[in-house]
Design a protein around this motif. Structure first.
Motif, short mmCIF file in Angstrom:
data_model
loop_
_atom_site.label_atom_id
_atom_site.label_comp_id
_atom_site.label_asym_id
_atom_site.label_seq_id
_atom_site.Cartn_x
_atom_site.Cartn_y
_atom_site.Cartn_z
N VAL A 265 -4.64 -1.54 -3.53
CA VAL A 265 -3.68 -2.54 -3.06
C VAL A 265 -2.74 -2.86 -4.21
N HIS B 7 -9.19 -3.33 6.49
CA HIS B 7 -7.74 -3.49 6.52
C HIS B 7 -7.32 -4.44 5.41
N LEU B 8 -6.01 -4.48 5.18
CA LEU B 8 -5.42 -5.47 4.28
C LEU B 8 -4.65 -6.47 5.11
N GLN C 183 -8.69 -3.61 -4.32
CA GLN C 183 -9.01 -2.57 -3.35
C GLN C 183 -9.25 -3.22 -1.99
N SER C 184 -8.78 -2.56 -0.95
CA SER C 184 -8.92 -3.09 0.40
C SER C 184 -10.39 -3.12 0.82
N ASP D 170 -1.05 -7.01 9.17
CA ASP D 170 -2.24 -6.24 8.82
C ASP D 170 -1.90 -4.77 8.61
N TYR E 242 -0.59 3.83 4.82
CA TYR E 242 -1.17 2.80 5.68
C TYR E 242 -0.77 3.06 7.13
N TYR F 169 -3.02 -11.34 -0.45
CA TYR F 169 -3.68 -10.06 -0.19
C TYR F 169 -5.14 -10.38 0.11
N LEU G 21 -10.22 -8.29 0.72
CA LEU G 21 -10.40 -7.25 -0.29
C LEU G 21 -11.87 -6.94 -0.52
N LEU H 197 0.86 -1.18 0.00
CA LEU H 197 0.00 0.00 0.00
C LEU H 197 0.89 1.23 0.00
#
Length: 352
Positions: free
Chosen positions: A258, A324-325, A313-314, A249, A228, A291, A294, A225
């Motif tokens: 992302v 969150h990712l 995209q997160s 995370d 973040y 990842y 999402l 990212l």
């Protein structure tokens, strides 16, 4: 003074662009709805609004800096004006002393009469000449000071006018920025609902192609990212995990772009389960990155990806307590083979 006047077309252009954004249908890059009946919907709108919000923020920051520079200049002008007024007061005082000295030395008696009565006519003449020159210099200085005072006062009025105009401009930009952010918040909620529905059904929607940044200067390895905040770390314990946390995370809002951390191939795109919507990428050297959670994906299985490419995209799908990712580095494509992502990325020049 350098003009800080904003282009007259700036705000109307931004508003028109926003109106077009609201009115136009969401389409894939080819101009037709996404295949299989799916539609990019909120995902594409969030992506566009992120770009619009970033542009509005840049414009607002530029206007704020210009306004601050104008205010600083106005303060400097005021200080100069105060100094000039003080100097003018000193000159007036000097003029008064000279006038009083002239009166004491002869008053209204003519210079010819005083020369006839003086014991030292030549000295008197020299003194009178010196007084005359000083008087001339004083009048010139006063005239110059008054012109400077008038000029500085005009500059001060101009600076104040420009400052007020910049304040109005900043207010307009702030309203536009807030309008975009409100639309972004609503679009995020729609994106979240669409992603939750997709994850619950286990059927991934078609990839939503995202506009890609200029990668001419991208390094071989990057962070997943651009902006973040680190949250749960690798190996940490908690009720949310059966054993230990298997990744790192990144706390970010829904819809944040992302990126793939390095070159590779998309090994899997899946929906449902604890990880919700997720992507797994195979990298040269026998490593895989994951990842998870999402809200949308922008790649398909088997696709080649480059460092820094936007792959999704997160979100907050799956077993997630908030947007969150979840990022993992694995030695196999399967769950349970993870290594600590932070030192792994640090060894490749990426310090989080």
């Amino acid at each position: 003074m350098r003009s800080s006047r904003r282009p007259r077309w700036l705000l109307p252009a931004l508003l028109c662009a926003l109106a077009v954004l609201v009115a136009r249908p969401t389409e894939t890059p080819g101009g037709s709805p996404a295949r299989g009946g799916a539609h990019p919907g909120a995902s594409a709108e969030v992506a566009r609004l992120y770009e619009d919000a970033a542009a509005a923020t840049r414009q607002y920051e530029e206007g704020r800096r210009a306004a601050e520079a104008e205010r600083t200049r106005a303060r400097q002008l005021e200080k100069r004006l105060v100094r000039e007024r003080r100097q003018l007061a000193v000159l007036h005082e000097d003029l008064g002393r000279i006038a009083r000295a002239q009166y004491r030395s002869g008053g209204d008696v003519s210079l010819t009469a005083r020369m006839l009565l003086a014991d030292d006519p030549e000295g008197l003449l020299r003194g009178q000449r010196a007084v005359s020159e000083a008087d001339h210099a004083l009048r010139h200085a006063i005239s110059r000071s008054r012109r400077a005072e008038a000029r500085l006062a005009a500059d001060e009025r101009k600076a104040a006018t420009q400052w007020r105009a910049l304040q109005v401009h900043n207010g307009e930009l702030a309203e536009l920025k807030q309008h975009i952010e409100r639309k972004l918040a609503r679009a995020r909620e729609r994106l979240r609902a669409e992603a939750d529905s997709s994850a619950a059904s286990g059927a991934c929607r078609s990839a939503v192609r995202l506009a890609q940044p200029d990668r001419s200067a991208t390094r071989a390895w990057v962070a997943p990212l651009r902006t973040y905040q680190l949250s749960a770390a690798f190996g940490s314990g908690g009720a949310r995990w059966a054993d230990r946390h298997t990744g790192q995370d990144f706390a970010v809002p829904i819809g944040t772009f992302v990126r793939t951390v390095g070159e590779g191939r998309v090994a899997a795109v899946s929906c449902g389960g604890a990880f919700g919507i997720q992507i797994v990428i195979a990298h040269p050297g026998g490593y895989w990155t994951q990842y998870a959670h999402l809200s949308s994906v922008a790649v398909e299985q088997g696709e080649r990806v480059r460092p820094g490419q936007r792959i999704g995209q997160s979100g907050t799908t799956g077993n997630s307590t908030g947007p969150h990712l979840h990022f993992e580095v694995r030695v196999t494509p399967e769950f349970g083979s993870g290594v600590d992502p932070l030192p792994w990325l640090a060894a490749r020049g990426v310090r989080l």
